[in-house]
Each structure stands twice: as C-alpha cells, then as structure tokens.
Scaffold this motif. Structure first.
Motif, PDB file in Angstrom:
ATOM      1  N   GLU A 122      -1.546  -7.455   7.868  1.00  0.00           N
ATOM      2  CA  GLU A 122      -1.701  -6.317   6.957  1.00  0.00           C
ATOM      3  C   GLU A 122      -2.954  -6.496   6.110  1.00  0.00           C
ATOM      4  OE1 GLU A 122       1.029  -3.810   3.714  1.00  0.00           O
ATOM      5  OE2 GLU A 122       1.517  -5.873   4.262  1.00  0.00           O
ATOM      6  N   ARG A 123      -3.640  -5.389   5.855  1.00  0.00           N
ATOM      7  CA  ARG A 123      -4.858  -5.451   5.046  1.00  0.00           C
ATOM      8  C   ARG A 123      -4.507  -5.760   3.591  1.00  0.00           C
ATOM      9  NH1 ARG A 123      -5.454  -0.520   7.994  1.00  0.00           N
ATOM     10  NH2 ARG A 123      -6.826  -0.780   9.794  1.00  0.00           N
ATOM     11  N   PRO A 124      -5.419  -6.416   2.869  1.00  0.00           N
ATOM     12  CA  PRO A 124      -5.126  -6.779   1.477  1.00  0.00           C
ATOM     13  C   PRO A 124      -4.858  -5.550   0.618  1.00  0.00           C
ATOM     14  CG  PRO A 124      -7.047  -7.971   2.286  1.00  0.00           C
ATOM     15  CD  PRO A 124      -6.723  -6.949   3.323  1.00  0.00           C
ATOM     16  N   GLY A 125      -3.729  -5.543  -0.077  1.00  0.00           N
ATOM     17  CA  GLY A 125      -3.367  -4.399  -0.900  1.00  0.00           C
ATOM     18  C   GLY A 125      -4.205  -4.253  -2.149  1.00  0.00           C
ATOM     19  N   ASN A 126      -4.932  -5.322  -2.546  1.00  0.00           N
ATOM     20  CA  ASN A 126      -5.762  -5.224  -3.748  1.00  0.00           C
ATOM     21  C   ASN A 126      -7.144  -4.633  -3.465  1.00  0.00           C
ATOM     22  OD1 ASN A 126      -6.597  -7.460  -2.292  1.00  0.00           O
ATOM     23  ND2 ASN A 126      -7.001  -8.719  -4.097  1.00  0.00           N
ATOM     24  N   LEU A 127      -7.370  -4.170  -2.233  1.00  0.00           N
ATOM     25  CA  LEU A 127      -8.591  -3.427  -1.893  1.00  0.00           C
ATOM     26  C   LEU A 127      -8.224  -1.943  -1.860  1.00  0.00           C
ATOM     27  CD1 LEU A 127     -10.017  -5.645   1.009  1.00  0.00           C
ATOM     28  CD2 LEU A 127     -10.576  -5.753  -1.431  1.00  0.00           C
ATOM     29  N   ILE A 128      -8.700  -1.199  -2.845  1.00  0.00           N
ATOM     30  CA  ILE A 128      -8.315   0.206  -3.024  1.00  0.00           C
ATOM     31  C   ILE A 128      -9.550   1.086  -2.902  1.00  0.00           C
ATOM     32  CG2 ILE A 128      -7.204   1.874  -4.554  1.00  0.00           C
ATOM     33  CD1 ILE A 128      -5.826  -0.479  -5.939  1.00  0.00           C
ATOM     34  N   MET A 129      -9.514   2.052  -2.011  1.00  0.00           N
ATOM     35  CA  MET A 129     -10.633   2.962  -1.792  1.00  0.00           C
ATOM     36  C   MET A 129     -10.324   4.321  -2.430  1.00  0.00           C
ATOM     37  SD  MET A 129     -12.246   4.152   1.858  1.00  0.00           S
ATOM     38  CE  MET A 129     -11.898   5.858   2.230  1.00  0.00           C
ATOM     39  N   ILE A 130     -11.270   4.825  -3.222  1.00  0.00           N
ATOM     40  CA  ILE A 130     -11.159   6.148  -3.836  1.00  0.00           C
ATOM     41  C   ILE A 130     -12.145   7.064  -3.116  1.00  0.00           C
ATOM     42  CG2 ILE A 130     -11.152   7.455  -5.977  1.00  0.00           C
ATOM     43  CD1 ILE A 130      -9.224   5.101  -5.978  1.00  0.00           C
ATOM     44  N   THR A 131     -11.640   8.136  -2.517  1.00  0.00           N
ATOM     45  CA  THR A 131     -12.496   9.038  -1.753  1.00  0.00           C
ATOM     46  C   THR A 131     -12.070  10.481  -2.000  1.00  0.00           C
ATOM     47  OG1 THR A 131     -13.403   9.481   0.452  1.00  0.00           O
ATOM     48  CG2 THR A 131     -11.062   8.938   0.329  1.00  0.00           C
TER      49      THR A 131
END
Length: 336
Positions: A144-153
């Motif tokens: 699973e990808r790290p949950g602390n990487l958050i993208m705002i788009t």
C-alpha cells in the motif's frame, strides 16, 4: 818523486776528500725514494722545483643560510608530507535555508494561521484534516502507498486547489504531534511561493535532475516551526517523465518514511489539462479533489474521478460555497 809531484798528490787527495763530504751532505729525506717490488728505482719521480710564488688567491668565504643559493636551500630543506585533498563540502549543506511567512498578510487574505482565532474557515479545515491525519498514521498493508503522502488537485485551473493545499498544510502544522512538508508539484504553473509572497526557488525539478543535489539545499524552513516548503523548482519540458521516474519514486518513499510524524502535501496540476497529475497520483496514498461550487460541471468531476481509477482514498472538497444566511463568519467560544 820530486817535490812538485808530491805537492800535486796532496792537492788531489784534498780535492777528493772535499767531493766526498759534499755528496754526504746532499742526502735528505726529501730526495730518498722508498723501494717496493712494484716500482723500480729508475721509475722513481724526481723532486720538482717549487713553483714561483705569485699573487695569493682570496680565501673562500664561508656559506651562510642567507648566502646559500635558492636551489641549494630547496635541496637541503626536507619536503613537507603531502596531505590528502578532501572534497569541499557544499556550503548550503551546513545550514538549511529559512524563509519568513507574512502571517498577518495570510490572515488578512483569509488563510488559516494559528493566530487567526476560531473562524468558520479554521473549523472547516479542522474537519477536513482529521480523517486525512487518521489515514496518514494508520498501519499500512503490504504494497500500500504511504498514507502520509496527500495530493491536492482539481479538474480545472482556478478551483482553489493551491488555496486549499496551503490552508490544509497550515491547519495540520497547528497539530502538536506532526510536522508538515508542503510541496509545490504543479510544475507547469507553480503558485505556492507566489501566493505566500516568496520569490522563486530551486526545488522538486532540480532534485530530480541533479542527483548530487541534497534536499536540505532546497527545502525551505519557515517561521512556523512545524512547516517546511519545497518549491516546484526549474521548469522542465520533460516534467511528466521526471515525475514518473524511479528517482521520483525513491524521493517520495524517502520523504514518507524518514520522519514518522511528517505529513507531506503535494499541490498538483489540474487533472484534465496536464499529464503530470495522473503520474503524480500513482505515488500518493491519499488524493483530495477540489471542486468549485456552482462552476465545475458534473462531467468534469466524473472525468477526473475516472482518471483516478485504481487510486484508493480519493476525497472531495466542495470549495467556494455561499455562506448560509444568518451565520457569522467569525465566532469564538469561551470555556470555563
């Protein structure tokens, strides 16, 4: 024998005696040659007459250190031992860069700051950040990808994604147990530094292009102790390929795992206008799509969500809504 003959004999005897006496006086150590089996008396050198005295030659002067020729001094002096040359350490690594955010200007512009008080905006982002933080700290499943990487788009430009990214970063920075790194990943049209009133800096693209460049040389520390910023950096025509590269994958994994309390927020390009956003989404553990109220069409939102198929944890922020009548924007509670 006549008297005359006797007188002549006496004279001859006296002359012979005088000759013998002169020969004995001429034998001295200087004209005696020692004999050895390797030399015959006939080969013995004859004493040479002394040279006639001429003008006396000047006595040589004693050499002193000051009078010694330079090459003689160099030859006499021991050579110093050669020291191994050490590569110069970049000066930028010795101290991290620091920038000052104008918090008063941010407050006057309607942004979240710690000193703004208890407003509707502050409360909205407190509600928005809570499930994001919870997911960021949750235990990850294998692969699973790290949950602390958050993208705002967003679907299109102008829907307020940068505004939301900055406010979300400021709101999380108000937490007591977390630090925030705000990354301007809108490499086609960077705006985080411009909105914050800061000059352009090297950043993400420069890190991906130069493997010798260290993140500490481009990351900006701010006067908000728990908030750091990484700008988009130098524009590059191959931005999509750089974001899809292994270098980018290694970079996001490093910043996700280096500090367990860090939450990283990426301000991404719009989904429907660029290819970078879709590539960037493949690295993220959480995605937030900003939708402008009464402007973004339902078709645009559906198309954006279609592009994010396969990405887990996609959330929506409904932005720029009209205020409810009778509700004040600013309010405050006093606890006793």
């Amino acid at each position: 024998m006549s008297i005359i003959e006797k007188a002549a004999q006496r004279m001859d005897k006296k002359r012979d005696a005088a000759a013998n006496a002169a020969g004995a006086d001429n034998v001295t150590p200087e004209n005696v040659t020692a004999f050895s089996p390797a030399a015959s008396p006939a080969a013995a050198p004859r004493p040479l007459a002394p040279e006639p005295a001429g003008p006396a030659a000047p006595a040589p002067l004693p050499l002193t250190p000051s009078a010694t020729p330079a090459f003689a001094q160099a030859a006499a002096a021991p050579l110093p031992p050669q020291q191994p040359q050490q590569p110069p350490e970049p000066a930028a690594r010795a101290a991290r860069r620091h920038v000052e955010l104008d918090l008063n200007h941010m407050r006057d512009s309607g942004m979240v700051t710690a000193a703004v008080g208890r407003t509707a905006l502050v409360e909205d982002f407190r509600i928005i950040k809570r499930p994001l933080i919870k997911k960021a700290l949750a235990e990850r499943a294998p692969g699973e990808r790290p949950g602390n990487l958050i993208m705002i788009t967003s679907s299109l430009p102008g829907e307020g994604k940068t505004y939301c990214a900055i406010n979300l970063a400021m709101s999380i920075a108000m937490e007591l147990d977390h630090t925030v790194l705000l990354v301007d990943a809108d490499v086609a049209r960077p705006s985080v530094l411009r909105v914050l009133g800061l000059p352009a800096q090297r950043g993400l693209m420069d890190l991906l292009l130069d493997e010798k460049l260290d993140m500490s040389e481009v990351m900006l520390r701010t006067n908000v102790d728990t908030l750091s910023i990484l700008s988009a950096g130098t524009s590059n025509a191959r931005a999509t390929e750089l974001l899809a590269s292994k270098t980018m994958s290694d970079f996001v994994n490093e910043i996700a795992n280096r500090y367990p309390d860090r939450i990283v927020i990426f301000d991404s390009p719009p989904l429907l206008l660029t290819s970078e956003a879709h590539v960037l989404a493949s690295h993220m553990g959480q995605i937030v799509v900003v939708v402008e109220a009464e402007t973004t069409t339902q078709h645009a939102v559906q198309e954006s969500l279609r592009q994010l198929e396969g990405c887990s944890n996609v959330n929506l922020i409904y932005n720029k809504t009209r205020e409810f009548p009778g509700v004040e924007e600013t309010y405050d509670y006093h606890y006793s």
